[in-house]
Design a protein around this motif. Structure first.
Motif, PDB file in Angstrom:
ATOM      1  N   CYS A 177     -19.401 -72.110  -9.343  1.00 22.30           N
ATOM      2  CA  CYS A 177     -19.890 -73.429  -8.943  1.00 22.30           C
ATOM      3  C   CYS A 177     -18.796 -74.468  -9.185  1.00 22.30           C
ATOM      4  O   CYS A 177     -18.406 -74.702 -10.332  1.00 22.30           O
ATOM      5  CB  CYS A 177     -21.143 -73.802  -9.725  1.00 22.30           C
ATOM      6  N   ILE A 178     -18.302 -75.071  -8.113  1.00 24.10           N
ATOM      7  CA  ILE A 178     -17.327 -76.153  -8.215  1.00 24.10           C
ATOM      8  C   ILE A 178     -18.127 -77.436  -8.362  1.00 24.10           C
ATOM      9  O   ILE A 178     -18.766 -77.896  -7.425  1.00 24.10           O
ATOM     10  CB  ILE A 178     -16.408 -76.208  -6.982  1.00 24.10           C
ATOM     11  N   TYR A 185     -12.561 -87.398  -6.441  1.00 25.12           N
ATOM     12  CA  TYR A 185     -11.488 -86.420  -6.572  1.00 25.12           C
ATOM     13  C   TYR A 185     -11.831 -85.101  -5.874  1.00 25.12           C
ATOM     14  O   TYR A 185     -10.937 -84.341  -5.490  1.00 25.12           O
ATOM     15  CB  TYR A 185     -11.184 -86.131  -8.046  1.00 25.12           C
ATOM     16  N   VAL A 186     -13.120 -84.828  -5.744  1.00 20.98           N
ATOM     17  CA  VAL A 186     -13.557 -83.579  -5.121  1.00 20.98           C
ATOM     18  C   VAL A 186     -13.977 -83.815  -3.673  1.00 20.98           C
ATOM     19  O   VAL A 186     -13.579 -83.078  -2.770  1.00 20.98           O
ATOM     20  CB  VAL A 186     -14.726 -82.953  -5.920  1.00 20.98           C
ATOM     21  N   VAL A 220      -8.003 -74.281  -2.454  1.00 21.20           N
ATOM     22  CA  VAL A 220      -7.242 -75.489  -2.118  1.00 21.20           C
ATOM     23  C   VAL A 220      -7.221 -76.454  -3.300  1.00 21.20           C
ATOM     24  O   VAL A 220      -6.175 -77.012  -3.651  1.00 21.20           O
ATOM     25  CB  VAL A 220      -7.837 -76.172  -0.869  1.00 21.20           C
ATOM     26  N   LEU A 221      -8.371 -76.668  -3.933  1.00 25.09           N
ATOM     27  CA  LEU A 221      -8.437 -77.562  -5.086  1.00 25.09           C
ATOM     28  C   LEU A 221      -7.599 -77.022  -6.240  1.00 25.09           C
ATOM     29  O   LEU A 221      -6.919 -77.784  -6.939  1.00 25.09           O
ATOM     30  CB  LEU A 221      -9.886 -77.745  -5.515  1.00 25.09           C
ATOM     31  N   VAL A 251      -4.483 -72.515 -10.679  1.00 22.82           N
ATOM     32  CA  VAL A 251      -4.040 -71.431  -9.792  1.00 22.82           C
ATOM     33  C   VAL A 251      -4.279 -70.088 -10.462  1.00 22.82           C
ATOM     34  O   VAL A 251      -4.763 -69.130  -9.836  1.00 22.82           O
ATOM     35  CB  VAL A 251      -2.552 -71.600  -9.428  1.00 22.82           C
ATOM     36  N   LEU A 252      -3.947 -69.997 -11.743  1.00 23.76           N
ATOM     37  CA  LEU A 252      -4.203 -68.767 -12.489  1.00 23.76           C
ATOM     38  C   LEU A 252      -5.690 -68.476 -12.587  1.00 23.76           C
ATOM     39  O   LEU A 252      -6.114 -67.319 -12.534  1.00 23.76           O
ATOM     40  CB  LEU A 252      -3.593 -68.874 -13.888  1.00 23.76           C
ATOM     41  N   LEU A 253      -6.490 -69.527 -12.738  1.00 28.15           N
ATOM     42  CA  LEU A 253      -7.935 -69.353 -12.779  1.00 28.15           C
ATOM     43  C   LEU A 253      -8.436 -68.747 -11.471  1.00 28.15           C
ATOM     44  O   LEU A 253      -9.223 -67.785 -11.475  1.00 28.15           O
ATOM     45  CB  LEU A 253      -8.617 -70.694 -13.027  1.00 28.15           C
ATOM     46  N   ASP A 254      -7.991 -69.290 -10.355  1.00 33.06           N
ATOM     47  CA  ASP A 254      -8.378 -68.780  -9.042  1.00 33.06           C
ATOM     48  C   ASP A 254      -8.012 -67.303  -8.904  1.00 33.06           C
ATOM     49  O   ASP A 254      -8.838 -66.470  -8.503  1.00 33.06           O
ATOM     50  CB  ASP A 254      -7.695 -69.618  -7.963  1.00 33.06           C
ATOM     51  N   LYS A 255      -6.801 -66.969  -9.268  1.00 30.94           N
ATOM     52  CA  LYS A 255      -6.355 -65.581  -9.166  1.00 30.94           C
ATOM     53  C   LYS A 255      -7.082 -64.685 -10.170  1.00 30.94           C
ATOM     54  O   LYS A 255      -7.393 -63.523  -9.875  1.00 30.94           O
ATOM     55  CB  LYS A 255      -4.845 -65.505  -9.368  1.00 30.94           C
TER      56      LYS A 255
END
Length: 347
Positions: free
Chosen positions: A215-216, A223-224, A257-258, A268-272
Motif C-alpha cells: 500500500c503506497i 508529493y504523491v 517510479v516513486l 530503489v532497494l526497497l522496490d527491488k
C-alpha cells in the motif's frame, strides 16, 4: 446488506499482518477500516470479535470522523486486534456427476492484526513485561492455545512470530516519510531476513510463502498525487466526486517510479527487495489514503489544486496536523478483500 442462504461454516482462521516503518500510517490505516467498509461498495463487512477490538474501531473512527484527528502513534506492542471479516465469495464445487459449478458462499474470516510500533521492524525493542506469565498466547474460536508455546518472548520475537504465522501481509510505504528519512529499506530488509529464516522452508517456490499487499500511502499528499497526475497514472473520471484513482494494473509501475526518484537509493532497494522476496503472483499494489482527497464543500467536487486533506498548524505545543475535510478512505478495505479471497481455500 443481507446474505441469503444457510449460515456459514466456522470462520477460516486467516491472519493478516500489518507492516511498515515508524509513522507510515499503520494505526491510521486500521482506524479507517470501518469507515471504508461503510462507504464502500464491497460485499464484505467488518466487526470486532472482542471488546478491545470493537472499542478500538469505535474510538478511532470517532477521532477520524468527529474530531478530525489522527490517532497517536503506537508506542508499545498491544494485544492482538481481532475482527471478523464477513462477506460473499465465489467457490467452485464438483457435482456428483463429476462436473464443476460456481456457487456464491457466505464466508467469515478471522483477521488477527497486530499494530506494532514501526521501530520494532528494525529491532528497536526491549523485553516485554505485558504478560505476567511471560507467555504470549494466540487463541482460536474455541479458546485453545494456538501459539507455539515459547515462553518469555521479547516484543520483537512476538512480532516476528505473528508475521511468520500470517497468510497475508499488508506493507505500508509512505513516500512522504521516505523523502526525509530514507530508511524504509532498513526496516524492510531486517524483517524479510527474519521471515526468510523461519518461513521460507514452507514455500512452494523460491519466494516467501506470504501474499503481500503493498500500500503506497498518502495518495492525497501533493508529493504523491502530483507525480501520479503529471505522469498520467491518475484517472479522475471513475468516481462521481472526481476523486483520482490509479488502476490496479498501473499501481506497481507507479510505485517503482516513486521509488526511482530517491537519490540515495534506499527506496530503489526497497522496490527491488519486494520483487526479490515475494512472488509476483502473490503480490499486488494499491494507491492508498486513509482519509482520502479533500472534497470542496462548495461544489462537492475534487479540486486538483487542493488534493491534500490535511492541514498543518503551528501552536504553542508545536506543529500538529488535522484532517481538513470529510474522510473518504481510498483502497483501505480493498487490500483486505484481496488478501482474504487470495488466501482462502478455493473449494
Amino acid at each position: 446488506m443481507t446474505f441469503p442462504g444457510p449460515e456459514p461454516r466456522a470462520p477460516f482462521q486467516g491472519r493478516i499482518g500489518l507492516w511498515g516503518a515508524p509513522q507510515s500510517g499503520k494505526t491510521t490505516f486500521l482506524a479507517a477500516l470501518r469507515v471504508a467498509v461503510d462507504q464502500g461498495e464491497s460485499d464484505w463487512w467488518l466487526h470486532g470479535s472482542n471488546d478491545a477490538s470493537t472499542d478500538f474501531l469505535t474510538d478511532m473512527t470517532h477521532q477520524l470522523i468527529t474530531l478530525r484527528q489522527f490517532p497517536a502513534a503506537t508506542l508499545n506492542l498491544p494485544p492482538n486486534l481481532q475482527w471478523v471479516f464477513r462477506g460473499e465469495r465465489e467457490v467452485r464445487r464438483r457435482t456428483r456427476f463429476g462436473l464443476t459449478r460456481t456457487e456464491r458462499e457466505v464466508t467469515a474470516i478471522m483477521l488477527d492484526l497486530l499494530d506494532a510500533p514501526g521501530g520494532m521492524y528494525r529491532g528497536d525493542s526491549r523485553r516485554s513485561n505485558a504478560a505476567p506469565s511471560g507467555r504470549v498466547q494466540f487463541h482460536d474460536d474455541d479458546g485453545a492455545d494456538a501459539g507455539d508455546g515459547r515462553k518469555d518472548l521479547s516484543e520483537e520475537e512476538r512480532l516476528i512470530d505473528h508475521l511468520v504465522s500470517c497468510d497475508g501481509l499488508i506493507y505500508l510505504f509512505d513516500p512522504t516519510r521516505e523523502r526525509s528519512r530514507r530508511d524504509s529499506y532498513d526496516y524492510f530488509q531486517r524483517t524479510v531476513m527474519q521471515l526468510a529464516q523461519r518461513a521460507a522452508g514452507r514455500s512452494r517456490d523460491r519466494f516467501l510463502p506470504h501474499h503481500l499487499a503493498v500500500c503506497i500511502t498518502k495518495f492525497d499528499h501533493p508529493y504523491v498525487y502530483e507525480p501520479a497526475h503529471r505522469l498520467g497514472y491518475a484517472d479522475n473520471t471513475t468516481k462521481d466526486e472526481g476523486f483520482p484513482t490509479v488502476p490496479d494494473a498501473l499501481a506497481a509501475e507507479l510505485f517503482s517510479v516513486l521509488c526511482a526518484s530517491d537519490v540515495q537509493n534506499s527506496a530503489v532497494l526497497l522496490d527491488k527487495g519486494i520483487r526479490t522476496s515475494f512472488s509476483p503472483d502473490r503480490t499486488r499494489y494499491f494507491m492508498t489514503s486513509a482519509v482520502g482527497f479533500y472534497l470542496d464543500p462548495k461544489v462537492r467536487r475534487f479540486q486538483p489544486a487542493q488534493p491534500w486533506n490535511v492541514v498543518e498548524e503551528t501552536g504553542p505545543e508545536g506543529d500538529t496536523t488535522r484532517i481538513l475535510g470529510g474522510v473518504h478512505p481510498i483502497n483501505v478495505i480493498e487490500p483486505l478483500v484481496w488478501l482474504a479471497t487470495a488466501t482462502l481455500p478455493r473449494s
